[in-house]
Write an enzyme that holds these catalytic residues in place. Structure first.
Site, PDB file in Angstrom:
ATOM      1  N   GLY A   1       0.841  -1.204   0.000  1.00 24.33           N
ATOM      2  CA  GLY A   1       0.000   0.000   0.000  1.00 24.33           C
ATOM      3  C   GLY A   1       0.867   1.241   0.000  1.00 24.33           C
ATOM      4  O   GLY A   1       0.985   1.915   1.032  1.00 24.33           O
TER       5      GLY A   1
ATOM      6  N   GLU B   1      12.582  -5.095  -4.617  1.00 23.91           N
ATOM      7  CA  GLU B   1      11.622  -5.172  -5.729  1.00 23.91           C
ATOM      8  C   GLU B   1      12.268  -5.912  -6.887  1.00 23.91           C
ATOM      9  O   GLU B   1      13.449  -5.755  -7.168  1.00 23.91           O
ATOM     10  CB  GLU B   1      11.142  -3.775  -6.139  1.00 23.91           C
ATOM     11  CG  GLU B   1       9.976  -3.339  -5.284  1.00 23.91           C
ATOM     12  CD  GLU B   1       9.100  -2.269  -5.902  1.00 23.91           C
ATOM     13  OE1 GLU B   1       7.902  -2.508  -6.023  1.00 23.91           O
ATOM     14  OE2 GLU B   1       9.622  -1.199  -6.236  1.00 23.91           O
TER      15      GLU B   1
ATOM     16  N   GLU C   1      10.755   6.446 -17.002  1.00 19.70           N
ATOM     17  CA  GLU C   1      11.344   7.784 -16.824  1.00 19.70           C
ATOM     18  C   GLU C   1      12.072   7.849 -15.476  1.00 19.70           C
ATOM     19  O   GLU C   1      13.178   8.380 -15.376  1.00 19.70           O
ATOM     20  CB  GLU C   1      10.246   8.862 -16.884  1.00 19.70           C
ATOM     21  CG  GLU C   1       9.659   9.088 -18.261  1.00 19.70           C
ATOM     22  CD  GLU C   1       8.664   7.995 -18.675  1.00 19.70           C
ATOM     23  OE1 GLU C   1       8.234   7.196 -17.798  1.00 19.70           O
ATOM     24  OE2 GLU C   1       8.340   7.911 -19.873  1.00 19.70           O
TER      25      GLU C   1
HETATM   26  C1  LIG Z   1      -1.514  -2.671 -12.689  1.00 19.86           C
HETATM   27  C2  LIG Z   1      -0.790  -1.883 -11.638  1.00 19.86           C
HETATM   28  C3  LIG Z   1      -0.475  -2.481 -10.433  1.00 19.86           C
HETATM   29  C4  LIG Z   1       0.156  -1.758  -9.417  1.00 19.86           C
HETATM   30  N1  LIG Z   1       0.370  -2.348  -8.198  1.00 19.86           N
HETATM   31  C5  LIG Z   1       0.780  -1.575  -7.140  1.00 19.86           C
HETATM   32  C6  LIG Z   1       0.808  -2.104  -5.816  1.00 19.86           C
HETATM   33  O1  LIG Z   1       0.532  -3.277  -5.591  1.00 19.86           O
HETATM   34  N2  LIG Z   1       1.129  -1.268  -4.804  1.00 19.86           N
HETATM   35  C7  LIG Z   1       1.451   0.048  -4.994  1.00 19.86           C
HETATM   36  O2  LIG Z   1       1.726   0.734  -4.027  1.00 19.86           O
HETATM   37  N3  LIG Z   1       1.466   0.568  -6.241  1.00 19.86           N
HETATM   38  C8  LIG Z   1       1.113  -0.203  -7.315  1.00 19.86           C
HETATM   39  N4  LIG Z   1       1.068   0.331  -8.592  1.00 19.86           N
HETATM   40  C9  LIG Z   1       1.365   1.732  -8.743  1.00 19.86           C
HETATM   41  C10 LIG Z   1       2.635   2.008  -9.508  1.00 19.86           C
HETATM   42  O3  LIG Z   1       3.756   1.803  -8.702  1.00 19.86           O
HETATM   43  C11 LIG Z   1       2.503   3.453  -9.998  1.00 19.86           C
HETATM   44  O4  LIG Z   1       1.533   3.442 -11.024  1.00 19.86           O
HETATM   45  C12 LIG Z   1       3.781   4.000 -10.487  1.00 19.86           C
HETATM   46  O5  LIG Z   1       4.642   4.222  -9.406  1.00 19.86           O
HETATM   47  C13 LIG Z   1       3.561   5.327 -11.242  1.00 19.86           C
HETATM   48  O6  LIG Z   1       2.777   6.203 -10.499  1.00 19.86           O
HETATM   49  P1  LIG Z   1       1.490   6.931 -11.133  1.00 19.86           P
HETATM   50  O7  LIG Z   1       0.644   5.898 -11.795  1.00 19.86           O
HETATM   51  O8  LIG Z   1       0.862   7.765 -10.068  1.00 19.86           O
HETATM   52  O9  LIG Z   1       2.077   7.851 -12.266  1.00 19.86           O
HETATM   53  P2  LIG Z   1       2.822   9.244 -12.052  1.00 19.86           P
HETATM   54  O10 LIG Z   1       3.852   9.115 -10.994  1.00 19.86           O
HETATM   55  O11 LIG Z   1       1.792  10.321 -11.870  1.00 19.86           O
HETATM   56  O12 LIG Z   1       3.545   9.402 -13.443  1.00 19.86           O
HETATM   57  C14 LIG Z   1       2.893   9.911 -14.611  1.00 19.86           C
HETATM   58  C15 LIG Z   1       3.968  10.086 -15.692  1.00 19.86           C
HETATM   59  O13 LIG Z   1       4.939  11.071 -15.248  1.00 19.86           O
HETATM   60  C16 LIG Z   1       6.251  10.497 -15.293  1.00 19.86           C
HETATM   61  N5  LIG Z   1       7.050  10.979 -14.163  1.00 19.86           N
HETATM   62  C17 LIG Z   1       6.686  11.017 -12.858  1.00 19.86           C
HETATM   63  N6  LIG Z   1       7.696  11.479 -12.096  1.00 19.86           N
HETATM   64  C18 LIG Z   1       8.738  11.722 -12.937  1.00 19.86           C
HETATM   65  C19 LIG Z   1      10.066  12.232 -12.745  1.00 19.86           C
HETATM   66  N7  LIG Z   1      10.525  12.552 -11.545  1.00 19.86           N
HETATM   67  N8  LIG Z   1      10.868  12.327 -13.844  1.00 19.86           N
HETATM   68  C20 LIG Z   1      10.392  12.012 -15.079  1.00 19.86           C
HETATM   69  N9  LIG Z   1       9.137  11.564 -15.314  1.00 19.86           N
HETATM   70  C21 LIG Z   1       8.317  11.411 -14.259  1.00 19.86           C
HETATM   71  C22 LIG Z   1       6.058   8.996 -15.176  1.00 19.86           C
HETATM   72  O14 LIG Z   1       7.146   8.279 -15.718  1.00 19.86           O
HETATM   73  C23 LIG Z   1       4.764   8.794 -15.956  1.00 19.86           C
HETATM   74  O15 LIG Z   1       5.039   8.709 -17.331  1.00 19.86           O
HETATM   75  C24 LIG Z   1       0.498  -0.387  -9.626  1.00 19.86           C
HETATM   76  C25 LIG Z   1       0.206   0.208 -10.870  1.00 19.86           C
HETATM   77  C26 LIG Z   1      -0.428  -0.510 -11.862  1.00 19.86           C
HETATM   78  C27 LIG Z   1      -0.755   0.193 -13.139  1.00 19.86           C
END
Ligand SMILES: Cc1cc2nc3c(=O)[nH]c(=O)nc-3n(C[C@H](O)[C@H](O)[C@H](O)COP(=O)(O)OP(=O)(O)OC[C@H]3O[C@@H](n4cnc5c(N)ncnc54)[C@H](O)[C@@H]3O)c2cc1C
Length: 391
Positions: free
Chosen positions: A124, A240, A371
């Site tokens: 989480g 991880e 990224e």
């Molecule tokens: C199917 C699935 C299962 C998952 N399972 C889990 C789970 O079990 N537990 C859990 O905690 N999370 C889980 N996740 C979450 C996952 O770790 C996040 O989706 C991931 O960390 C990206 O976060 P976000 O989706 O909020 O995208 P954002 O962080 O909002 O990113 C959006 C875009 O901006 C880019 N970006 C963001 N920050 C930067 C930066 N500093 N430099 C350059 N580019 C950047 C990203 O690369 C991306 O293209 C899961 C996600 C999916 C889709």
């Protein structure tokens, strides 16, 4: 240069492969595909009984003391077999983190139950406004005597519907720098106030949104110091998975080769004899080999007592980007019938390339987006100036 593995690693690999050939049945694979839940309790318990959940652990925890190379062979074989083992990966990550940052009570009561295959965990961390920037976490934990009261929402809590514990990142101090006011808990999933809403993804995977409303947990469920959650997160991130997707890339290529060997064009020629088809298959095979070697390089560094933070990130980045490129290349050679889903009549390659094509899109997102991975490699590997990335 000799890339061959020591005989004891190959012997262990053969043992694991024989076990998986028997236990990862078509039924196990079909069930995971149909439900989107990449965990199978029957298989999980059989692996625990075989001692493979604790294979890399010391004997005092009932483990076999397997080396990082043997453990990499185990992971590789699990993914090559198509086994739904995400639950095993998460449980193992939490157990390793507890070993470093957990209390004696947590080590005594939780670790043995994880390693025996009795209990499962989910992660989480992510929230609607805290994904890559996970330290922006807003889920609040407020102390009340010996208890904590938790309120908030987590996004993408994969396997929450199967897990016994959620490894939960919370904010305990909103008045300090964001990394400094976080605390980690291992919260039992049957605690009143936790709600789970399923999310079915484009890739067919089931994940969840989890809601926490006045969830009360005893302080003994806290992992690490109060406001020391970032340090625990850093420990957990080391565990991880890195190049687990190599096995999926190999399965994709095997499926495409089998299809191209049997399918014929309008003139009755085998598609595998078409130079353009061969070129795409060969490109996928070359990328698979590079992914494999990058993964083994990280495992070798771990076996030498080094921490392959950057190298593991490189393996993850390359493998998942290559995976998407290969799926893109290979779905094209299947033609329109390649877009039919698994189970539909007439689906080329039984719909498995199509399923993989949808699934592989997420692999460049979770476990650190591409990224973010590039940011880590640039900063920590190449020593370039720091970006705003935190994960
Ligand atoms: C199917 C699935 C299962 C998952 N399972 C889990 C789970 O079990 N537990 C859990 O905690 N999370 C889980 N996740 C979450 C996952 O770790 C996040 O989706 C991931 O960390 C990206 O976060 P976000 O989706 O909020 O995208 P954002 O962080 O909002 O990113 C959006 C875009 O901006 C880019 N970006 C963001 N920050 C930067 C930066 N500093 N430099 C350059 N580019 C950047 C990203 O690369 C991306 O293209 C899961 C996600 C999916 C889709």
């Amino acid at each position: 240069m000799d890339f061959s593995l020591p005989p004891e690693v190959e012997a262990f690999r053969a043992e694991v492969r024989a076990f998986l050939a028997e236990h990862v049945t078509d039924e196990v694979i079909e069930r995971a595909h149909a439900t989107g839940t990449m965990h199978d309790w029957g298989l999980h318990r059989q692996m625990a009984a075989e001692g493979w959940l604790s294979a890399g652990w010391p004997a005092e925890f009932g483990g076999q003391g397997r080396s990082p190379l043997e453990m990499n062979a185990l992971t590789e074989e699990m993914y090559l077999s198509g086994a739904p083992v995400d639950g095993l990966g998460v449980a193992s990550l939490v157990a390793h983190t507890l070993l470093i940052d957990g209390t004696d009570w947590q080590k005594r009561t939780v670790i043995p139950r994880i390693l025996s295959g009795e209990v499962m965990c989910c992660l989480g961390y992510s929230e609607p406004d805290a994904g890559s920037d996970v330290a922006a976490c807003a889920t609040r934990a407020v102390r009340d005597g010996d208890e904590w009261v938790i309120n908030g929402q987590k996004m993408f809590t994969t396997l929450a519907h199967e897990a016994h514990y959620v490894f939960l990142l919370t904010r305990t101090n909103p008045d300090v720098a964001k990394h400094e006011g976080l605390t980690m808990f291992l919260v039992p999933m049957d605690t009143p106030g936790i709600e789970i809403t399923p999310v079915h993804t484009m890739g067919g995977e089931r994940t969840n949104i989890t809601f926490y409303t006045d969830v009360r947990v005893d302080d003994r469920h806290r992992v690490g110091e109060v406001d020391g959650g970032w340090k625990v997160m850093m420990t957990a991130l080391v565990f991880e998975r890195n190049s687990a997707w190599y096995g999926e890339c190999v399965r994709l290529l095997d499926t495409a080769v089998a299809w191209a060997t049997s399918a014929r064009d309008a003139d009755g020629r085998r598609l595998i004899d078409d130079p353009l088809v061969r070129e795409r298959l060969a490109r996928a095979a070359v990328g698979n080999e590079v992914a494999n070697l990058l993964g083994w390089r990280a495992a070798w560094m771990a076996a030498e007592g080094q921490l392959p933070g950057v190298e593991g990130t490189m393996a993850k980045l390359f493998t998942t980007e290559h995976y998407q490129q290969a799926a893109d290349d290979l779905i094209d050679i299947l033609g329109p019938e390649g877009l039919r889903r698994h189970g539909e009549p007439g689906a080329a390659a039984d719909g498995w390339v199509e399923a993989t094509y949808r699934h592989c899109q997420v692999t460049t997102i979770y476990g650190g987006t591409s990224e973010v991975c590039r940011g880590i490699i640039a900063e920590r590997g190449l020593g370039l100036p720091r970006s705003r990335s935190s994960r």
